[in-house]
Design an enzyme around this catalytic site. Sequence first.
Site, PDB file in Angstrom:
ATOM      1  N   ASN A  13       0.873  -1.170   0.000  1.00 37.45           N
ATOM      2  CA  ASN A  13       0.000   0.000   0.000  1.00 37.45           C
ATOM      3  C   ASN A  13       0.916   1.227   0.000  1.00 37.45           C
ATOM      4  O   ASN A  13       1.611   1.476   0.993  1.00 37.45           O
ATOM      5  CB  ASN A  13      -0.879  -0.044   1.244  1.00 37.45           C
ATOM      6  CG  ASN A  13      -2.022   0.937   1.282  1.00 37.45           C
ATOM      7  OD1 ASN A  13      -2.692   1.048   2.306  1.00 37.45           O
ATOM      8  ND2 ASN A  13      -2.284   1.652   0.212  1.00 37.45           N
ATOM      9  N   GLN A  46      -2.254   6.821  -1.524  1.00 35.05           N
ATOM     10  CA  GLN A  46      -2.634   7.953  -0.684  1.00 35.05           C
ATOM     11  C   GLN A  46      -1.451   8.894  -0.497  1.00 35.05           C
ATOM     12  O   GLN A  46      -0.292   8.503  -0.637  1.00 35.05           O
ATOM     13  CB  GLN A  46      -3.112   7.481   0.705  1.00 35.05           C
ATOM     14  CG  GLN A  46      -4.527   6.973   0.764  1.00 35.05           C
ATOM     15  CD  GLN A  46      -4.603   5.462   0.662  1.00 35.05           C
ATOM     16  OE1 GLN A  46      -3.608   4.764   0.849  1.00 35.05           O
ATOM     17  NE2 GLN A  46      -5.788   4.943   0.350  1.00 35.05           N
ATOM     18  N   ASN A  66      -6.716  10.569  -0.273  1.00 40.18           N
ATOM     19  CA  ASN A  66      -6.779   9.514  -1.279  1.00 40.18           C
ATOM     20  C   ASN A  66      -6.265  10.002  -2.627  1.00 40.18           C
ATOM     21  O   ASN A  66      -6.117  11.201  -2.860  1.00 40.18           O
ATOM     22  CB  ASN A  66      -8.215   9.015  -1.439  1.00 40.18           C
ATOM     23  CG  ASN A  66      -8.612   8.035  -0.355  1.00 40.18           C
ATOM     24  OD1 ASN A  66      -7.764   7.362   0.233  1.00 40.18           O
ATOM     25  ND2 ASN A  66      -9.902   7.945  -0.091  1.00 40.18           N
ATOM     26  N   CYS A  75      -5.796   5.563   8.030  1.00 46.12           N
ATOM     27  CA  CYS A  75      -5.153   4.596   7.140  1.00 46.12           C
ATOM     28  C   CYS A  75      -4.137   3.838   7.968  1.00 46.12           C
ATOM     29  O   CYS A  75      -3.122   4.416   8.391  1.00 46.12           O
ATOM     30  CB  CYS A  75      -4.497   5.295   5.947  1.00 46.12           C
ATOM     31  SG  CYS A  75      -3.532   4.186   4.903  1.00 46.12           S
ATOM     32  N   GLY A  76      -4.395   2.561   8.214  1.00 42.64           N
ATOM     33  CA  GLY A  76      -3.527   1.780   9.087  1.00 42.64           C
ATOM     34  C   GLY A  76      -2.137   1.577   8.529  1.00 42.64           C
ATOM     35  O   GLY A  76      -1.131   1.724   9.238  1.00 42.64           O
ATOM     36  N   ASN A  77      -2.023   1.219   7.243  1.00 44.38           N
ATOM     37  CA  ASN A  77      -0.704   1.066   6.636  1.00 44.38           C
ATOM     38  C   ASN A  77       0.029   2.396   6.592  1.00 44.38           C
ATOM     39  O   ASN A  77       1.246   2.468   6.784  1.00 44.38           O
ATOM     40  CB  ASN A  77      -0.836   0.504   5.220  1.00 44.38           C
ATOM     41  CG  ASN A  77      -1.289  -0.940   5.217  1.00 44.38           C
ATOM     42  OD1 ASN A  77      -0.905  -1.733   6.062  1.00 44.38           O
ATOM     43  ND2 ASN A  77      -2.129  -1.300   4.263  1.00 44.38           N
ATOM     44  N   ASN A 166     -12.684   4.915   9.721  1.00 46.33           N
ATOM     45  CA  ASN A 166     -13.355   5.060   8.437  1.00 46.33           C
ATOM     46  C   ASN A 166     -14.252   3.843   8.173  1.00 46.33           C
ATOM     47  O   ASN A 166     -14.132   2.810   8.833  1.00 46.33           O
ATOM     48  CB  ASN A 166     -12.344   5.290   7.295  1.00 46.33           C
ATOM     49  CG  ASN A 166     -11.219   4.285   7.291  1.00 46.33           C
ATOM     50  OD1 ASN A 166     -11.323   3.221   7.884  1.00 46.33           O
ATOM     51  ND2 ASN A 166     -10.142   4.604   6.613  1.00 46.33           N
ATOM     52  N   HIS A 168     -16.207   0.507   6.622  1.00 45.68           N
ATOM     53  CA  HIS A 168     -15.858  -0.717   5.901  1.00 45.68           C
ATOM     54  C   HIS A 168     -17.064  -1.638   5.777  1.00 45.68           C
ATOM     55  O   HIS A 168     -17.867  -1.760   6.710  1.00 45.68           O
ATOM     56  CB  HIS A 168     -14.747  -1.478   6.634  1.00 45.68           C
ATOM     57  CG  HIS A 168     -13.427  -0.801   6.557  1.00 45.68           C
ATOM     58  ND1 HIS A 168     -12.510  -1.058   5.570  1.00 45.68           N
ATOM     59  CD2 HIS A 168     -12.866   0.158   7.345  1.00 45.68           C
ATOM     60  CE1 HIS A 168     -11.442  -0.300   5.749  1.00 45.68           C
ATOM     61  NE2 HIS A 168     -11.638   0.456   6.820  1.00 45.68           N
ATOM     62  N   ASN A 199     -15.196   1.524   2.146  1.00 52.63           N
ATOM     63  CA  ASN A 199     -14.130   0.609   1.753  1.00 52.63           C
ATOM     64  C   ASN A 199     -14.703  -0.803   1.745  1.00 52.63           C
ATOM     65  O   ASN A 199     -15.400  -1.186   2.692  1.00 52.63           O
ATOM     66  CB  ASN A 199     -12.960   0.696   2.729  1.00 52.63           C
ATOM     67  CG  ASN A 199     -12.387   2.096   2.821  1.00 52.63           C
ATOM     68  OD1 ASN A 199     -11.703   2.551   1.930  1.00 52.63           O
ATOM     69  ND2 ASN A 199     -12.688   2.778   3.919  1.00 52.63           N
ATOM     70  N   GLU A 217     -10.598   0.163  -2.086  1.00 54.50           N
ATOM     71  CA  GLU A 217     -10.619   1.289  -1.164  1.00 54.50           C
ATOM     72  C   GLU A 217     -11.392   2.474  -1.728  1.00 54.50           C
ATOM     73  O   GLU A 217     -11.306   2.776  -2.924  1.00 54.50           O
ATOM     74  CB  GLU A 217      -9.200   1.742  -0.825  1.00 54.50           C
ATOM     75  CG  GLU A 217      -8.454   0.760   0.063  1.00 54.50           C
ATOM     76  CD  GLU A 217      -7.258   1.419   0.728  1.00 54.50           C
ATOM     77  OE1 GLU A 217      -7.438   2.491   1.355  1.00 54.50           O
ATOM     78  OE2 GLU A 217      -6.153   0.858   0.628  1.00 54.50           O
ATOM     79  N   CYS A 226      -4.602  -2.934   2.829  1.00 57.43           N
ATOM     80  CA  CYS A 226      -5.363  -1.884   3.523  1.00 57.43           C
ATOM     81  C   CYS A 226      -5.386  -2.243   4.999  1.00 57.43           C
ATOM     82  O   CYS A 226      -5.949  -3.263   5.387  1.00 57.43           O
ATOM     83  CB  CYS A 226      -6.782  -1.792   2.971  1.00 57.43           C
ATOM     84  SG  CYS A 226      -7.845  -0.611   3.859  1.00 57.43           S
ATOM     85  N   GLY A 227      -4.740  -1.419   5.822  1.00 60.86           N
ATOM     86  CA  GLY A 227      -4.624  -1.732   7.240  1.00 60.86           C
ATOM     87  C   GLY A 227      -5.950  -1.719   7.976  1.00 60.86           C
ATOM     88  O   GLY A 227      -6.276  -2.654   8.708  1.00 60.86           O
ATOM     89  N   GLY A 229      -8.787  -2.006   6.582  1.00 58.39           N
ATOM     90  CA  GLY A 229      -9.561  -3.089   5.975  1.00 58.39           C
ATOM     91  C   GLY A 229      -9.216  -4.437   6.570  1.00 58.39           C
ATOM     92  O   GLY A 229     -10.089  -5.290   6.764  1.00 58.39           O
TER      93      GLY A 229
END
Length: 293
Positions: A13, A46, A66, A75-77, A166, A168, A199, A217, A226-227, A229
């Site tokens: 990502n 992103q 984005n 955004c986890g990643n 966010n 999901h 997402n 995403e 996607c972290g 996700g």
Amino acid sequence: MLWNFTKMHGAGNDFVVLDGVRQPITLTPQRAQALADRHFGIGADQILLVEDPLDPAADFRYRIFNADGSEVEHCGNGARCFVRFVHEHGLSRRNPLRAEIATGLIVLHESPDGQVAVDMGSTGFTPQQLDFDADNLATRPVGQDTQYALDLGDDTHWFSIAAISNPHAVLQVEQLDDYPVNRIGPALERHPRFRQRVNVGFMQIMTRHAIRLRVYERGAGETLACGTGACAAAIAGIRQGLLDSPVQVQTRGGLLQISWDGQSLRMQGPATTVFQGQVDIDALVAHTLENKG
């Protein structure tokens, strides 16, 4: 105007990371789109912007844009790349770090082996927390989870919902490789019942501690990982009684580990610096607009 940037990725990502502490950055949707463009720009899923915090309890403010220019909550990643960036660029030696995101504070810790762990913050499972209109939809209980049904034109699709800052939606599939992710993903992402879009995760369960995952995403299309996700999918499986924590999530770009005890949510995975450079942002925007007609 010249901006220094760093290209990074977390399990594939990928991100353009901007230091808004040491240089003035005004990131508009048009500028974010130009940076993220894979043909005329640097290329990224992103854009991450590191700034001084507004909240005195935070070390930094961390913002996410984005590829389509829209700003999102989490955004986890990207969060893992954020803490690696801060340490590599000497912005702070603190470990763990507290980062201010759109929905509150998250805590991040970089370990000596290069892995980064993120305490992901609060979770939610109600339609209101996703701005999801569930009125008059068919539902079914699966363990402690609730699944919703939507007709996407070809068939009725059942999915779970989760807010990991966010929104999901998570679908369980039998064969991930053959599933029409790039048809169902955008149809669900932009369904009018999701007022803020969503997402969309596609999860194949392998064992009680392992899944495979693809994510379409919001505002970026399908990404290699996607972290948030991965967190949403792992939690959905745990709530349904199909998975046990911790869960190894195999994405197309790498492996993430998700731990959840019903309250505390923690994600661990890699964060990698690819290269650094400088970009004339105004010239890039003009070039992108000219070549796109």
